[in-house]
Design a protein around this motif. Sequence first.
Motif, mmCIF file in Angstrom:
data_model
loop_
_atom_site.group_PDB
_atom_site.id
_atom_site.type_symbol
_atom_site.label_atom_id
_atom_site.label_comp_id
_atom_site.label_asym_id
_atom_site.label_seq_id
_atom_site.Cartn_x
_atom_site.Cartn_y
_atom_site.Cartn_z
ATOM 1 N N PHE A 87 -1.489 0.410 -7.566
ATOM 2 C CA PHE A 87 -1.408 1.722 -6.415
ATOM 3 C C PHE A 87 -1.573 2.766 -6.902
ATOM 4 O O PHE A 87 -1.750 3.725 -6.260
ATOM 5 C CB PHE A 87 -0.883 0.943 -5.065
ATOM 6 N N LEU A 88 -0.693 2.937 -7.350
ATOM 7 C CA LEU A 88 0.294 4.724 -7.596
ATOM 8 C C LEU A 88 -0.845 5.084 -8.349
ATOM 9 O O LEU A 88 -1.146 6.601 -8.245
ATOM 10 C CB LEU A 88 1.457 4.798 -7.781
ATOM 11 N N ARG A 89 -1.214 4.337 -9.381
ATOM 12 C CA ARG A 89 -2.324 4.793 -10.336
ATOM 13 C C ARG A 89 -3.637 5.540 -9.900
ATOM 14 O O ARG A 89 -4.379 6.638 -9.873
ATOM 15 C CB ARG A 89 -2.969 4.364 -11.865
ATOM 16 N N LEU A 90 -3.778 4.078 -8.571
ATOM 17 C CA LEU A 90 -5.573 4.498 -7.964
ATOM 18 C C LEU A 90 -4.378 5.552 -6.844
ATOM 19 O O LEU A 90 -5.734 6.620 -6.474
ATOM 20 C CB LEU A 90 -5.823 3.211 -7.014
ATOM 21 N N TYR A 91 -3.957 5.691 -6.007
ATOM 22 C CA TYR A 91 -3.011 6.595 -5.059
ATOM 23 C C TYR A 91 -3.249 8.189 -6.041
ATOM 24 O O TYR A 91 -3.743 9.066 -4.579
ATOM 25 C CB TYR A 91 -1.770 6.517 -4.837
ATOM 26 N N GLY A 92 -3.177 8.280 -6.915
ATOM 27 C CA GLY A 92 -2.664 9.288 -7.323
ATOM 28 C C GLY A 92 -4.252 10.710 -7.390
ATOM 29 O O GLY A 92 -4.367 11.511 -7.747
ATOM 30 N N GLY A 106 4.358 -1.148 3.875
ATOM 31 C CA GLY A 106 3.725 -1.740 2.008
ATOM 32 C C GLY A 106 5.028 -1.276 1.123
ATOM 33 O O GLY A 106 5.997 -1.438 1.270
ATOM 34 N N ILE A 107 3.925 -0.054 0.312
ATOM 35 C CA ILE A 107 5.479 0.355 -0.362
ATOM 36 C C ILE A 107 6.592 1.088 -0.058
ATOM 37 O O ILE A 107 7.859 1.533 -0.924
ATOM 38 C CB ILE A 107 4.389 1.276 -1.866
ATOM 39 N N VAL A 108 5.853 2.427 1.270
ATOM 40 C CA VAL A 108 7.106 2.603 2.037
ATOM 41 C C VAL A 108 7.964 1.502 1.990
ATOM 42 O O VAL A 108 9.311 2.367 2.650
ATOM 43 C CB VAL A 108 6.585 2.908 3.248
ATOM 44 N N PRO A 205 9.675 4.460 -6.167
ATOM 45 C CA PRO A 205 9.950 3.881 -7.080
ATOM 46 C C PRO A 205 8.619 4.169 -7.507
ATOM 47 O O PRO A 205 7.327 3.857 -7.190
ATOM 48 C CB PRO A 205 10.331 2.796 -7.460
ATOM 49 N N GLY A 206 8.428 5.801 -8.461
ATOM 50 C CA GLY A 206 6.789 5.740 -9.883
ATOM 51 C C GLY A 206 6.232 6.738 -8.818
ATOM 52 O O GLY A 206 5.275 7.098 -9.462
ATOM 53 N N GLY A 207 6.791 7.452 -7.787
ATOM 54 C CA GLY A 207 5.978 9.100 -7.417
ATOM 55 C C GLY A 207 6.239 8.718 -6.276
ATOM 56 O O GLY A 207 7.121 8.704 -5.524
#
Length: 416
Positions: A87-92, A106-108, A205-207
């Motif tokens: 997800f973080l890659r896609l969000y970027g 979710g991630i929040v 965590p991660g971005g």
Amino acid sequence: MDSVTRLFLEALRAALQRERVDWELALSPHDWQRLFRLAEEHHVLPMVYEAVFRCPAAEQGERELFQAVRRRTLQSVALQTGKTDAFLRLYGRLREAGVRACVVKGIVCRSLYPKPDYRMSGDEDVLIPAEQFRLCHEVLLCAGMSPKNGEAGIDEAFEVSYGKAGSPLYLELHKSLFAPDSESYGDLNRFFDRVTDRLTEFLVPGGEILTMPATDHLLYLILHALKHFLHSGFGIRQVCDICLFANAFGAEIDWQYLLRCCREVHGELFAAALFRIGERYLTFRPEEAHYPAEWRQLAVDEGPMLEDLLAGGAYGDSSMSRKHSSGITLSAVSAEKQGKKAGGHVLRTIFPRAKALEGRFPYLKKHPILLPVAWASRIVKYGWETGGKLEKEAAQSVQIGNRRIELLRQYGILRK
């Protein structure tokens, strides 16, 4: 509340506090199975297992059972870690393309847990300005994602689900946070009008991601739980999310505004019950959250709410009868909003209007005359889901629905 349920809540609370339980009492294999099954139903198995597996009582448990649960825990955590990274890659990529993608839940919420990937998420939810949908869609296609149900009707849909072959990531792309055509809760969107114009950076965590300001986000978490409550219910994990969020950002939250919004939708007792559950059984800390006296003074019995959410599982889907009972509760809420008496809507549940079925049967938008065909399809599907026990399951759905209507009345969502 029986002893196993109490132990489940105790283990969950320990996990939220980075602690482990020290049970010395003897638990039967059946009790351990019930405990872990309850944790699975509420999608908190990794947290519960982490809290209990080293206690003295666990040393006396069945080795094979604990090994099986450990395997499921490791698999779940590894899967969630993979989803988060993807997800973080896609969000970027979305941000690079200029999409104002607002991440919710979710991630929040995961970032607030002691071990984020122990809090599982089935999908990631992203809200975008409606005018950016096509841009966002193209970015997702270039990343290998595709609409779960094909591209037909995606421009009109308020929510489009995306997946990718060979990837665990599942994305729900929202143009609005609630279904606008829902007679029961479509009006909740008014609280988030142009919220994508006031987004804030949020470190996970991660971005970094963009999300709503704290007050908006907590209001959304509460109203999202309310939406599920109007359907067939929600689980303890959503209460954990709300309480952890309030603890973390209480100083930033406009509690008076939150109370006014909840009162507008007759949800103040509902929200107060969630915080009462959090304070009594989980880790909600009113002082740390700057929880004001006006909220604390709301007279509410959290017991029936807790009983309902524990019985319902993570999404109120503990049984097909319960899932199908949502038609009764939603019809009651819709009727009251239209100034009608809430009750006696079993026929509307079985034979809803075309507008209520357009999401499941898109052809009704252009051909409402086919409504009887959609009714027949629903009945056939219901019969298949119930294994041919249609009459018994329907009776149980009515019983559950009527009981939950009384619960809605108890918490002031419906008039008594």
